[in-house]
Design a protein around this motif. Structure first.
Motif, PDB file in Angstrom:
ATOM      1  N   GLU A  16      50.396  32.571  40.138  1.00 28.62           N
ATOM      2  CA  GLU A  16      51.449  32.608  41.152  1.00 28.62           C
ATOM      3  C   GLU A  16      51.318  33.867  42.012  1.00 28.62           C
ATOM      4  O   GLU A  16      51.505  33.813  43.228  1.00 28.62           O
ATOM      5  CB  GLU A  16      52.834  32.553  40.499  1.00 28.62           C
ATOM      6  N   ILE A  17      50.992  34.975  41.371  1.00 23.67           N
ATOM      7  CA  ILE A  17      50.837  36.242  42.103  1.00 23.67           C
ATOM      8  C   ILE A  17      49.690  36.140  43.103  1.00 23.67           C
ATOM      9  O   ILE A  17      49.842  36.508  44.266  1.00 23.67           O
ATOM     10  CB  ILE A  17      50.610  37.420  41.119  1.00 23.67           C
ATOM     11  N   VAL A  18      48.539  35.623  42.669  1.00 22.50           N
ATOM     12  CA  VAL A  18      47.401  35.542  43.593  1.00 22.50           C
ATOM     13  C   VAL A  18      47.601  34.463  44.651  1.00 22.50           C
ATOM     14  O   VAL A  18      47.005  34.544  45.730  1.00 22.50           O
ATOM     15  CB  VAL A  18      46.050  35.388  42.859  1.00 22.50           C
ATOM     16  N   ILE A  20      50.484  34.027  46.111  1.00 22.53           N
ATOM     17  CA  ILE A  20      51.313  34.740  47.089  1.00 22.53           C
ATOM     18  C   ILE A  20      50.486  35.781  47.832  1.00 22.53           C
ATOM     19  O   ILE A  20      50.614  35.942  49.043  1.00 22.53           O
ATOM     20  CB  ILE A  20      52.517  35.410  46.388  1.00 22.53           C
ATOM     21  N   ASP A  21      49.622  36.498  47.097  1.00 20.30           N
ATOM     22  CA  ASP A  21      48.798  37.550  47.695  1.00 20.30           C
ATOM     23  C   ASP A  21      47.347  37.402  47.243  1.00 20.30           C
ATOM     24  O   ASP A  21      46.929  38.017  46.265  1.00 20.30           O
ATOM     25  CB  ASP A  21      49.329  38.934  47.305  1.00 20.30           C
ATOM     26  N   PRO A  22      46.574  36.596  47.968  1.00 20.06           N
ATOM     27  CA  PRO A  22      45.178  36.382  47.581  1.00 20.06           C
ATOM     28  C   PRO A  22      44.314  37.636  47.689  1.00 20.06           C
ATOM     29  O   PRO A  22      43.183  37.654  47.200  1.00 20.06           O
ATOM     30  CB  PRO A  22      44.674  35.321  48.560  1.00 20.06           C
ATOM     31  N   GLN A  23      44.833  38.707  48.276  1.00 21.85           N
ATOM     32  CA  GLN A  23      44.084  39.964  48.402  1.00 21.85           C
ATOM     33  C   GLN A  23      44.351  40.917  47.236  1.00 21.85           C
ATOM     34  O   GLN A  23      43.809  42.024  47.219  1.00 21.85           O
ATOM     35  CB  GLN A  23      44.450  40.654  49.727  1.00 21.85           C
ATOM     36  N   ASP A  24      45.150  40.503  46.277  1.00 24.52           N
ATOM     37  CA  ASP A  24      45.481  41.354  45.124  1.00 24.52           C
ATOM     38  C   ASP A  24      44.315  41.318  44.133  1.00 24.52           C
ATOM     39  O   ASP A  24      44.295  40.525  43.189  1.00 24.52           O
ATOM     40  CB  ASP A  24      46.784  40.878  44.474  1.00 24.52           C
ATOM     41  N   TRP A  28      43.574  39.406  40.472  1.00 24.61           N
ATOM     42  CA  TRP A  28      42.423  38.530  40.242  1.00 24.61           C
ATOM     43  C   TRP A  28      41.635  38.983  39.015  1.00 24.61           C
ATOM     44  O   TRP A  28      41.202  38.152  38.202  1.00 24.61           O
ATOM     45  CB  TRP A  28      41.514  38.496  41.468  1.00 24.61           C
ATOM     46  N   VAL A  54      37.296  40.606  47.378  1.00 20.82           N
ATOM     47  CA  VAL A  54      38.358  41.345  48.065  1.00 20.82           C
ATOM     48  C   VAL A  54      38.013  42.826  48.118  1.00 20.82           C
ATOM     49  O   VAL A  54      38.181  43.482  49.147  1.00 20.82           O
ATOM     50  CB  VAL A  54      39.724  41.121  47.368  1.00 20.82           C
TER      51      VAL A  54
END
Length: 178
Positions: A16-18, A20-24, A28, A54
């Motif tokens: 869910e976190i990635v 929302i923010d695939p650059q995190d 990852w 990233v």
């Protein structure tokens, strides 16, 4: 969830976190570690590679890919990954330790010893077990005095190791370099 030994739930939360923010890249890499813990190596590698897409110099993701290569007996590939990790952050002792171990697997003993020495130089206490790796290698090579010196150096840093008596007996039986 991870602490409650529910890695599947932890995976869902990190996914869910990635989403929302695939650059995190940290998330990852965490996702990769969670997959690796479940022995889902393909998913783990994909997640670590995404972290590196990233942030290409993120050493923890590199190390984890190298570890995946090593457990899959792809030791030459592991060496390559660990060499990249050392180049990305030459101050990270764990990279040198893993590189040293990988060098041993591909029969590059001298390079392995140098890498372990560098890990010890960077973090003498935290990497104390590198002395045990070196001692084992020296013992296998018949260099009992060098192995003894490594056991002695280890015990100087880790006085309460469970195998202390065994190491002391080895030192007594085989002496150290004068």
């Amino acid at each position: 969830m991870e602490r409650d030994n529910k890695p599947e739930k932890a995976i869902e939360i990190v996914k869910e976190i990635v989403a929302i923010d695939p650059q995190d890249f940290i998330a990852w890499a965490k996702l990769g570690s969670l997959y690796a813990a479940l022995n889902s190596l393909t998913e783990a590698e994909t997640s670590f590679k995404h972290a590196l897409s990233v942030r290409k110099d993120y050493v923890p993701a590199m190390l984890n890919i190298g570890i995946l290569r090593a457990v899959q007996n792809q030791h030459a590939a592991a060496v390559e990954v660990f060499e990249h990790a050392v180049a990305a952050d030459p101050t990270f002792a764990r990279s040198y330790r893993l590189l040293g171990e990988a060098y041993f697997q591909v029969r590059r003993g001298s390079d392995g010893l140098s890498a372990l020495d560098e890990a010890l130089r960077i973090d003498p206490q935290g990497m104390a077990e590198c002395h045990l790796l070196k001692a084992r290698l020296y013992d296998l090579a018949g260099a009992k005095d060098l192995a003894s010196a490594e056991y002695k150096a280890f015990l100087a840093k880790v006085q309460d190791h469970p195998d202390k008596k065994q190491f002391e007996r080895y030192i007594k039986d085989h002496g150290t370099i004068k």
